[in-house]
Design a protein around this motif. Structure first.
Motif, PDB file in Angstrom:
ATOM      1  N   HIS A  73      19.603 -27.280  51.869  1.00 61.36           N
ATOM      2  CA  HIS A  73      18.636 -28.156  52.795  1.00 61.36           C
ATOM      3  C   HIS A  73      18.940 -29.541  52.746  1.00 61.36           C
ATOM      4  CE1 HIS A  73      14.772 -29.804  54.572  1.00 61.36           C
ATOM      5  NE2 HIS A  73      14.656 -28.427  55.253  1.00 61.36           N
ATOM      6  N   TRP A  74      18.982 -30.142  53.901  1.00 60.67           N
ATOM      7  CA  TRP A  74      19.325 -31.566  53.978  1.00 60.67           C
ATOM      8  C   TRP A  74      18.535 -32.528  54.710  1.00 60.67           C
ATOM      9  CZ3 TRP A  74      24.685 -33.221  53.475  1.00 60.67           C
ATOM     10  CH2 TRP A  74      25.686 -32.310  53.159  1.00 60.67           C
ATOM     11  N   GLY A  75      17.073 -31.989  55.127  1.00 60.59           N
ATOM     12  CA  GLY A  75      16.301 -32.871  55.656  1.00 60.59           C
ATOM     13  C   GLY A  75      15.482 -33.824  54.789  1.00 60.59           C
ATOM     14  N   PHE A  91      19.824 -30.072  65.068  1.00 63.33           N
ATOM     15  CA  PHE A  91      19.577 -30.565  66.374  1.00 63.33           C
ATOM     16  C   PHE A  91      20.381 -31.487  66.764  1.00 63.33           C
ATOM     17  CE2 PHE A  91      15.887 -28.343  64.422  1.00 63.33           C
ATOM     18  CZ  PHE A  91      15.515 -27.360  65.174  1.00 63.33           C
ATOM     19  N   GLY A  92      21.238 -31.476  67.588  1.00 61.12           N
ATOM     20  CA  GLY A  92      22.237 -32.542  67.908  1.00 61.12           C
ATOM     21  C   GLY A  92      22.784 -33.337  66.587  1.00 61.12           C
ATOM     22  N   GLU A  93      22.528 -34.503  66.301  1.00 60.02           N
ATOM     23  CA  GLU A  93      23.191 -35.046  65.203  1.00 60.02           C
ATOM     24  C   GLU A  93      22.095 -35.189  64.136  1.00 60.02           C
ATOM     25  OE1 GLU A  93      26.465 -36.359  65.160  1.00 60.02           O
ATOM     26  OE2 GLU A  93      26.501 -35.016  66.839  1.00 60.02           O
ATOM     27  N   SER A  94      21.080 -34.398  64.099  1.00 59.96           N
ATOM     28  CA  SER A  94      19.867 -34.224  63.016  1.00 59.96           C
ATOM     29  C   SER A  94      20.413 -33.066  62.302  1.00 59.96           C
ATOM     30  CB  SER A  94      18.716 -34.342  63.605  1.00 59.96           C
ATOM     31  OG  SER A  94      17.600 -34.058  62.673  1.00 59.96           O
ATOM     32  N   LEU A  95      20.600 -33.229  61.065  1.00 56.19           N
ATOM     33  CA  LEU A  95      20.816 -31.881  60.115  1.00 56.19           C
ATOM     34  C   LEU A  95      19.905 -31.633  59.271  1.00 56.19           C
ATOM     35  CD1 LEU A  95      23.059 -29.812  59.175  1.00 56.19           C
ATOM     36  CD2 LEU A  95      23.845 -31.445  57.553  1.00 56.19           C
ATOM     37  N   THR A  96      18.859 -30.727  59.589  1.00 61.73           N
ATOM     38  CA  THR A  96      17.886 -30.403  58.606  1.00 61.73           C
ATOM     39  C   THR A  96      18.502 -29.412  57.661  1.00 61.73           C
ATOM     40  OG1 THR A  96      16.373 -30.848  60.359  1.00 61.73           O
ATOM     41  CG2 THR A  96      15.502 -29.357  58.573  1.00 61.73           C
ATOM     42  N   ALA A 153      27.609 -37.016  56.233  1.00 59.80           N
ATOM     43  CA  ALA A 153      28.154 -35.770  56.685  1.00 59.80           C
ATOM     44  C   ALA A 153      28.110 -35.652  58.116  1.00 59.80           C
ATOM     45  CB  ALA A 153      27.002 -34.459  56.253  1.00 59.80           C
ATOM     46  N   MET A 154      27.326 -36.147  58.937  1.00 59.82           N
ATOM     47  CA  MET A 154      27.439 -36.187  60.229  1.00 59.82           C
ATOM     48  C   MET A 154      28.424 -37.488  60.710  1.00 59.82           C
ATOM     49  SD  MET A 154      25.232 -33.951  60.760  1.00 59.82           S
ATOM     50  CE  MET A 154      25.493 -33.912  62.608  1.00 59.82           C
ATOM     51  N   GLY A 168      28.974 -21.995  57.609  1.00 61.37           N
ATOM     52  CA  GLY A 168      28.081 -22.649  56.983  1.00 61.37           C
ATOM     53  C   GLY A 168      28.574 -24.129  56.912  1.00 61.37           C
ATOM     54  N   LYS A 169      29.805 -24.439  57.796  1.00 62.56           N
ATOM     55  CA  LYS A 169      30.470 -25.815  57.596  1.00 62.56           C
ATOM     56  C   LYS A 169      29.720 -26.683  58.506  1.00 62.56           C
ATOM     57  CE  LYS A 169      34.952 -23.509  57.359  1.00 62.56           C
ATOM     58  NZ  LYS A 169      35.961 -22.841  58.050  1.00 62.56           N
ATOM     59  N   VAL A 170      29.685 -28.034  58.000  1.00 63.38           N
ATOM     60  CA  VAL A 170      28.466 -28.773  58.897  1.00 63.38           C
ATOM     61  C   VAL A 170      29.560 -29.723  59.737  1.00 63.38           C
ATOM     62  CG1 VAL A 170      27.241 -31.016  58.452  1.00 63.38           C
ATOM     63  CG2 VAL A 170      26.644 -28.863  57.076  1.00 63.38           C
TER      64      VAL A 170
END
Length: 662
Positions: free
Chosen positions: A101-103, A399-404, A112-113, A158-160
Motif C-alpha cells: 500500500h502506498w497511500g 488514479f492518474g498520478e495518485s498511487l494509493t 515512484a511516480m 504489479g509494476k508501478v
C-alpha cells in the motif's frame, strides 16, 4: 542451500559479551550495506520502529550511505506526512520499493511516480506470505490472488512505473487452474519492533497492538544470511521472560535497540491504549452513533447484508460505518468483525489507528490472518468503492498520478464468500439531504465514479462472475449487483429519478432489473431500523421441513422478512433441494404470521410460489392472524390464478389441507 551470514554479524560477537545484544539505533543501522534488501514491519501507524528508521535517514543524509536499497513492506507504514516510511524517501537511498500500500507514504509515492525508483505494488497478503516462503527457502509464493487484476502479468504485473522492468510475477498452471507465482528474494536486513527484549534478544509484544509478520520476517532475514534488528521499549534480564510470551526467539535476533519514548508510540496517534493490546476491555457504549447523512445511509444499506454469526472484514474509510450502524442496532454481539493485520472479534478501529481493535477475541499474526482470508474464511467483506466500470471491475489503487495501492483489498475481495462495495455515487463536492424519508441531491459531485473502464483493475468483475461470487455495489442513491453481463441496477432510493440522478451520472448504461425496487425506506429515517430482530430470525433451512409420515411440507414464515430479490431465489432453491429428490408431490401448509415483504417484491414472490405449487404441491393452505396480510396475499395469489386458501388459524389451515389432499 544455507545462505552465508551477514559479514558484520561475526564481528559483533565479541562486543556483546557484556551488554548482550543491546546497541544504539546508530550502531544498528551501520550494518546496512549498499544494495541490501531491507524489510520493515508496521501496519498503517501501528508498530513502527520509528527510532531506527529515523537513524537510517540521518545516516544517509550525513554520509550518503547506505545507497541503492530495496525496501519491502506489507501495508502502508506512515502518517500521510513525514513519519514511517516517509523518512526513507530520498533519491539515492532507495533503488527499488516493493509495497502492498502506498497511500500513507506520499514521499515514496512521489519518487515512484517521477520514475526515480523502481516500484511494485503487490497484494498485502502475498507479501506477508512471501516472508514465510523466503524463510523456508522456496523460490516462489504461489497463489491465485491477483488473477485478473493489475498484478496479473497479462496486465501490469504489479509494476508501478516505466523504469520498473523486472518481472516479479509469473502466470503458471496446476491441474488445469491458473495461479500467479511471485518471485522470492533474500532479505538482508529486517527492522522489527516489540515491547520487551532480554539480553539474549528474546522479544515479547505485550504492549503492541499487533504482532503482524514479525516472526516470519525475522526468520526470512536470518535464513537469508541477513541481519535482524528489533526496536523495543524496555530491556529485561536473561531468562526472565515467559517462553509463551516470546514472539521472536533470540536465536533470530542480532541486535536490539531500546527506543526513546517519543519514538515508540503504540500507534503514531496513540501513545498507549491498553484496550488495543488487550490489557483491558472498555465499554462498547462509548461508541457514538453516526449522524444522519450520506455516510450513514450507505452504511445502513450495507448493514442489511449482514447475517447472524458471520465473520466480517471491514475496509478502511466508508466501510467503517458498518460497525457503527451494527453498534447502534445492537447486533455487534452476533457478528465477528476482523481486520487483516490479525484482529479477530471486538470492534476494529478507524482512521490512522485502522488495523487495531478494542475488546478483541484474539490477535494473530498477519500471515495467518491471510491464510484464513485466502482460504475462504470470510463470510462477507465490506470494502470501499472508488471507481467501478461496466464489467463490475473496481479500482481503488491508482488514479492518474495518485498511487494509493491495493493493500489487502485484492486478497479480501477475491476470496470472501460475499463482497459489498460501498461508497458515494459521485465524488468531489457531492452534497445530499434526507428529508421525510426522501433523498435529495443538493449538489452533484464533480467526478463520476461509474466509468466505462476503470483506470486500474483492483477487483476483477469477470473473475468474480465466473466463479459465482455474490457481489453488491451500494451507494446512497442506488444498488447494483454483479452478473455475467456486468452491473445490474436493482434498487433505487426514494426521491431519486433514474434518468436524471443515476443514468446521466454514469459513463455507461447498466442492465436494469425488470422489477426495480425502492431501497428499504427504514434506511432514510432517523430511528433505528430494527436490524436485530431480522438478524436473529430463524434460518431459512430450519423453516422448511418435510414430514414423511403424512407427506406434508411445513413452511414457517412467522416473523420472516423479504427485502431483496435474492431472498426469494433462496426460498425457491431451498424448497427445491428438499422436495425434488422425493420424486412425488406433497401437501403444503404455510405460516404467514408477522410475515413482511417489500411491496415491490410481492409479484415476484407470488410468481415463485406459483412455480413451487405447480412443481411440488398436491395442495397448499396458508394461515395468518393478520387480516391485512390475508387480503394482500390473497389478492396477489388470485392475480396469478393461484387458489389463495388463506385461513386465520393453523387448525383451520390443516383441516382445509386434509380436504385438498388427493
Amino acid at each position: 542451500m544455507t545462505q552465508p551470514r551477514h559479514p558484520i554479524i561475526s564481528n559483533l560477537a565479541s562486543s556483546r559479551v557484556k551488554k548482550g545484544k543491546i546497541v544504539s539505533a546508530k550502531e544498528a543501522i551501520r550494518v546496512i550495506r549498499n544494495g541490501d534488501t531491507l524489510a520493515i514491519s508496521g501496519f498503517v501507524t501501528t508498530g513502527i520502529p520509528e527510532e531506527i528508521i529515523q537513524a537510517l535517514q540521518c545516516e544517509f543524509l550525513e554520509t550518503g550511505k547506505p545507497r541503492d536499497l530495496t525496501l519491502v513492506y506489507t501495508a502502508g507504514i506512515g502518517d500521510r506526512k513525514d513519519k514511517g516510511m516517509n523518512h526513507l524517501a530520498h533519491e539515492g537511498l532507495l533503488k527499488r520499493v516493493i509495497g502492498g500500500h502506498w497511500g500513507l507514504v506520499p514521499k515514496l509515492q512521489k519518487l515512484a511516480m517521477a520514475n526515480r525508483i523502481e516500484a511494485y505494488n503487490l497484494p498485502q497478503g502475498v507479501i506477508a506470505h512471501m516472508y514465510r516462503d523466503i524463510a523456508a527457502g522456496k523460490p516462489r509464493t504461489i497463489s491465485p490472488v491477483g488473477l485478473g487484476t493489475f498484478v496479473d502479468p497479462r496486465l501490469e504485473g504489479g509494476k508501478v512505473n516505466a523504469c520498473t522492468t523486472e518481472d516479479l510475477v509469473e502466470l503458471i498452471e496446476f491441474d488445469g487452474k491458473e495461479y500467479l507465482a511471485y518471485k522470492t528474494f533474500p532479505i538482508h536486513v529486517a527492522i522489527l519492533r516489540g515491547t520487551t527484549a532480554d539480553l539474549d534478544g528474546n522479544i515479547t509484544m505485550e504492549k503492541e497492538a499487533l504482532t503482524l509478520e514479525a516472526q516470519a520476517m525475522a526468520m526470512a532475514a536470518h535464513n537469508s544470511g541477513g541481519f535482524v534488528i528489533v526496536q523495543v521499549e524496555r530491556i529485561a534480564e536473561r531468562n526472565s521472560l515467559s517462553p509463551r510470551a516470546v514472539k521472536i526467539p533470540g536465536i533470530l535476533v542480532d541486535c536490539v535497540v531500546q527506543a526513546s519514548p517519543e519514538n515508540h508510540w503504540q500507534t503514531l496517534s496513540s501513545f498507549y491504549n491498553p484496550a488495543y493490546s488487550g490489557e483491558i476491555r472498555v465499554p462498547s457504549q462509548s461508541m457514538e452513533d453516526m449522524p444522519m447523512g450520506l455516510r450513514k445511509v450507505i452504511a445502513r444499506r450495507a448493514a442489511l447484508e449482514l447475517r447472524a454469526n458471520s465473520v466480517v472484514n471491514l475496509g478502511i474509510g466508508m466501510p467503517e460505518g458498518v460497525a457503527s450502524v451494527a453498534h447502534e442496532e445492537k447486533v455487534l454481539d452476533y457478528l465477528t468483525l476482523t481486520a487483516e493485520p490479525g484482529v479477530i472479534g471486538g470492534i476494529p478501529s478507524g482512521g490512522l489507528d485502522f488495523g487495531t481493535g478494542i475488546n478483541t477475541d484474539a490477535i494473530i499474526d498477519q500471515p495467518s490472518q491471510f491464510d484464513f482470508y485466502d482460504g475462504g474464511g470470510l463470510d462477507i467483506a465490506f470494502l470501499g468503492l472508488a471507481q467501478a466500470d461496466r464489467f463490475g471491475n473496481l479500482n481503488v489503487s491508482r488514479f492518474g498520478e495518485s498511487l494509493t495501492g491495493a493493500g489487502g483489498f485484492i486478497n479480501i475481495s477475491q476470496n470472501s464468500k460475499r463482497v459489498v462495495f460501498l461508497g458515494s455515487f459521485t465524488a468531489g463536492g457531492l452534497d445530499v439531504s434526507i428529508d421525510n424519508g426522501q433523498l435529495r441531491i443538493l449538489q452533484e459531485g464533480k467526478s463520476k465514479k461509474f466509468v466505462r473502464d476503470v483506470e486500474q483493475i483492483t477487483f476483477s468483475g469477470k473473475v468474480a462472475a465466473k466463479k459465482g461470487q455474490h457481489v453488491v455495489y451500494i451507494t446512497e442513491r442506488c444498488v447494483f449487483q454483479l452478473t455475467d453481463q456486468g452491473l445490474l441496477l436493482t434498487e433505487i432510493a426514494p426521491g431519486m429519478d433514474i434518468e436524471k440522478d443515476i443514468l446521466s451520472q454514469m459513463d455507461f448504461r447498466p442492465q436494469i432489473a425488470e422489477k426495480l425496487i425502492t431501497m428499504d425506506t427504514r434506511i432514510f429515517l432517523t430511528e433505528p431500523m430494527g436490524l436485530k430482530k431480522e438478524l436473529l430470525e430463524l434460518p431459512l433451512a430450519h423453516r422448511l421441513q418435510y414430514q414423511s409420515e403424512d407427506n406434508t411440507f411445513f413452511v414457517n414464515f412467522e416473523g420472516f422478512s423479504i427485502w431483496r430479490e435474492e431472498d426469494i431465489l433462496e426460498i425457491e432453491e431451498t424448497a427445491s433441494a428438499i422436495l425434488a429428490p422425493l420424486g412425488h408431490k406433497v401437501a403444503a401448509i404455510v405460516n404467514y404470521d408477522n410475515f413482511r415483504i417489500h411491496p415491490e417484491l410481492l409479484d415476484t414472490y407470488i410468481e415463485m410460489v406459483d412455480r413451487l405449487v405447480k412443481r411440488f404441491y398436491t395442495g397448499v393452505t396458508r394461515y395468518t392472524t393478520s387480516a391485512f396480510m390475508r387480503m394482500k396475499l390473497g389478492d396477489a395469489l388470485i392475480r396469478r390464478q393461484v387458489a389463495p386458501h388463506i385461513y386465520e388459524s393453523p387448525e383451520e389451515a390443516r383441516k382445509a389441507l386434509e380436504i385438498l389432499k388427493p
